[in-house]
Design an enzyme around this catalytic site. Structure first.
Site, PDB file in Angstrom:
ATOM      1  N   GLN A 170       0.830  -1.209   0.000  1.00  0.00           N
ATOM      2  CA  GLN A 170       0.000   0.000   0.000  1.00  0.00           C
ATOM      3  C   GLN A 170       0.862   1.255   0.000  1.00  0.00           C
ATOM      4  O   GLN A 170       0.582   2.209  -0.729  1.00  0.00           O
ATOM      5  CB  GLN A 170      -0.948  -0.016   1.200  1.00  0.00           C
ATOM      6  CG  GLN A 170      -2.001  -1.108   1.100  1.00  0.00           C
ATOM      7  CD  GLN A 170      -2.950  -1.124   2.273  1.00  0.00           C
ATOM      8  OE1 GLN A 170      -2.819  -0.334   3.217  1.00  0.00           O
ATOM      9  NE2 GLN A 170      -3.912  -2.022   2.243  1.00  0.00           N
ATOM     10  N   ASP A 316      -2.058 -11.340   5.062  1.00  0.00           N
ATOM     11  CA  ASP A 316      -3.512 -11.461   5.189  1.00  0.00           C
ATOM     12  C   ASP A 316      -3.957 -12.881   5.514  1.00  0.00           C
ATOM     13  O   ASP A 316      -5.101 -13.095   5.922  1.00  0.00           O
ATOM     14  CB  ASP A 316      -4.198 -11.005   3.899  1.00  0.00           C
ATOM     15  CG  ASP A 316      -4.166  -9.495   3.731  1.00  0.00           C
ATOM     16  OD1 ASP A 316      -4.076  -8.787   4.751  1.00  0.00           O
ATOM     17  OD2 ASP A 316      -4.208  -9.027   2.581  1.00  0.00           O
ATOM     18  N   LYS A 343      -4.199  -3.766  11.069  1.00  0.00           N
ATOM     19  CA  LYS A 343      -5.130  -4.165  10.011  1.00  0.00           C
ATOM     20  C   LYS A 343      -6.537  -3.698  10.402  1.00  0.00           C
ATOM     21  O   LYS A 343      -6.698  -2.790  11.208  1.00  0.00           O
ATOM     22  CB  LYS A 343      -5.053  -5.683   9.803  1.00  0.00           C
ATOM     23  CG  LYS A 343      -3.743  -6.142   9.163  1.00  0.00           C
ATOM     24  CD  LYS A 343      -3.667  -5.668   7.716  1.00  0.00           C
ATOM     25  CE  LYS A 343      -2.460  -6.200   6.994  1.00  0.00           C
ATOM     26  NZ  LYS A 343      -2.437  -5.810   5.570  1.00  0.00           N
ATOM     27  N   ARG A 390     -11.452 -11.418   7.822  1.00  0.00           N
ATOM     28  CA  ARG A 390     -10.545 -12.559   7.898  1.00  0.00           C
ATOM     29  C   ARG A 390     -10.626 -13.262   9.266  1.00  0.00           C
ATOM     30  O   ARG A 390     -10.435 -14.473   9.358  1.00  0.00           O
ATOM     31  CB  ARG A 390      -9.124 -12.136   7.559  1.00  0.00           C
ATOM     32  CG  ARG A 390      -9.045 -11.486   6.169  1.00  0.00           C
ATOM     33  CD  ARG A 390      -7.684 -11.519   5.556  1.00  0.00           C
ATOM     34  NE  ARG A 390      -7.593 -10.613   4.422  1.00  0.00           N
ATOM     35  CZ  ARG A 390      -8.030 -10.882   3.191  1.00  0.00           C
ATOM     36  NH1 ARG A 390      -8.598 -12.047   2.947  1.00  0.00           N
ATOM     37  NH2 ARG A 390      -7.905  -9.995   2.220  1.00  0.00           N
TER      38      ARG A 390
END
Length: 430
Positions: A170, A316, A343, A390
């Site tokens: 990112q 992730d 996150k 997640r």
């Protein structure tokens, strides 16, 4: 919404997972900044990616097929975006926010980026600081670290050579996208390799990109041209079903058309280290991205150490790898993963709490966790999602082998990345 999962027999079937989230975001971004038409096939219709679509629509880009996996983006060119009439609401999407801040910095207009309560607590200084050195002008809470953030675009940015303190796609992408609006060449160097979808897609759309080890350079003011983009299945989504099949006795599934980008396939290496029983079939390349079908069977998993340069390649997937670790013989140590704390939620804290709730012996580390296997999942409990897709899916997968039913509170967040997760899981259990 509560999701109830009960123990099932072996999983069987051939399935496809939703389109890759990272590639879906970038296909709309670069399609909008390109000249001409971009056709996207296999777009992920999750909430995060739709936040990206809405942002570009709010800046005057015509996009057909919104809400389906087949879209057409009518690009306006690098400098064709229009000033939005209202706030740009990025929902829960950190990817949208950080990459868009790079694009917005190079515009000639005023804009304000905002999002939901979770996104408003996530750090943005990691991109606003380097973007400010390029001439970007940002105002917001905590010195433009927290949304809402106002961007005063000047239309032209300075090219920079930036040493990123973290391996973050990112951060790298925000600087590279801002570099499109600079004179000369912008370079980003990382301490380890992060996912490289941005540089692959920039090159595919016609930008002048140079990759040299951990350094990436982009030349400013390119002419981007609309393309056909086929979005492969998301490896991060596939990981949940891979682990589900591995830990459920009597399973054999095939997941078709999964993206295996070498900067994203760390979960493949981690599951190999854990002696997962799977193989890659029909390997091929589509618009610069490698893909394959993955055949997965029930596995006798072994504990391992997941750390170092592997972490950025599977950041992730760590929540679902923690579930796999609970069913592996011996101890699994996950470290060097401090990034998990910033996150959608603090994923280290969340996974330790929820695995403990399920009866798993797990120890929290500042940079990860230690999980002792092989352990029985107790079930008969309600787990929390922390509004994190997640975490929610990881708890659901754990429920497949629990002694009693597992309910996941706040499971609607799964729609962020995997809208048909429960239906797909159920289809494998028939």
């Amino acid at each position: 919404m509560r999701l109830r999962v009960e123990a099932k027999g072996g999983l069987q079937g051939r399935i496809k997972v939703p389109g890759d989230k990272s590639i879906s975001h970038r296909s709309v971004m670069l399609g909008s900044l390109a000249e001409g038409k971009t056709e996207i096939e296999g777009f992920l219709t999750g909430e995060d990616c739709l936040s990206t679509v809405k942002a570009f629509q709010d800046m005057g880009v015509k996009i057909e097929g919104v809400g389906t996996d087949q879209m057409v983006v009518h690009g306006v060119g690098l400098r064709g975006l229009k000033e939005p009439k209202d706030l740009l609401d990025f929902g829960n999407s950190g990817t949208t926010t950080r990459l868009m801040l790079g694009i917005l910095a190079g515009q000639k207009f005023y804009s304000v980026a905002t999002g939901d309560d979770s996104l408003k607590s996530r750090p943005m200084a990691r991109v606003t600081k380097p973007l400010s050195t390029m001439g970007g002008e940002f105002y917001g809470r905590d010195n433009a670290n927290l949304l809402p953030i106002t961007v005063v675009g000047k239309g032209e940015l300075n090219s920079i050579s930036y040493d990123s303190p973290v391996a973050s796609a990112q951060v790298k992408s925000a600087v590279l996208l801002a570099g499109l609006y600079g004179e000369g060449v912008t370079e980003v160097r990382e301490p380890a390799k992060s996912r490289d979808h941005t540089e692959r897609m920039l090159e595919y759309f016609g930008a002048n990109i140079e990759v040299d080890g951990l350094a990436v350079k982009v030349e400013g003011n390119p002419k981007l041209t609309g393309k056909k983009v086929v979005v492969p299945g998301d490896i991060s989504s596939a990981a949940f079903l891979m682990v589900a099949a591995m830990i459920t006795e009597g399973s054999e599934i095939i997941i078709e058309n999964v993206g295996l980008n070498p900067t994203r396939d760390g979960v493949i290496e981690a599951l190999r280290k854990m002696k997962g029983n799977f193989e890659l079939l029909n390997q091929r390349d589509v618009n610069g991205e490698p893909i394959a079908d993955i055949k997965v069977k029930s596995s006798q998993l072994k504990g391992t150490v997941i750390d170092g340069d592997l972490i950025p390649l599977l950041i992730d997937e760590i929540p679902i790898l923690a579930v796999a670790a609970s069913q592996a013989e011996g101890k699994t140590i996950i470290k060097d993963a401090e990034e998990l704390r910033v996150k959608e939620t603090d994923r280290i804290d969340a996974m330790v709490k929820e695995l403990t709730r399920l009866g798993v012996e797990v120890k929290e580390r500042e940079d990860g966790m230690e999980i002792v296997g092989k352990q029985q999942i107790t079930g008969g409990v309600t787990c929390q999602s922390y509004h994190d897709h997640r975490i929610a899916m990881s708890m659901a997968v754990a429920g497949l082998i629990a002694e009693g039913a597992v309910e996941v509170e706040g499971a609607e967040c799964i729609n962020i990345s995997f809208p048909n997760f429960k239906e797909l899981l159920d289809s494998l259990s028939k």
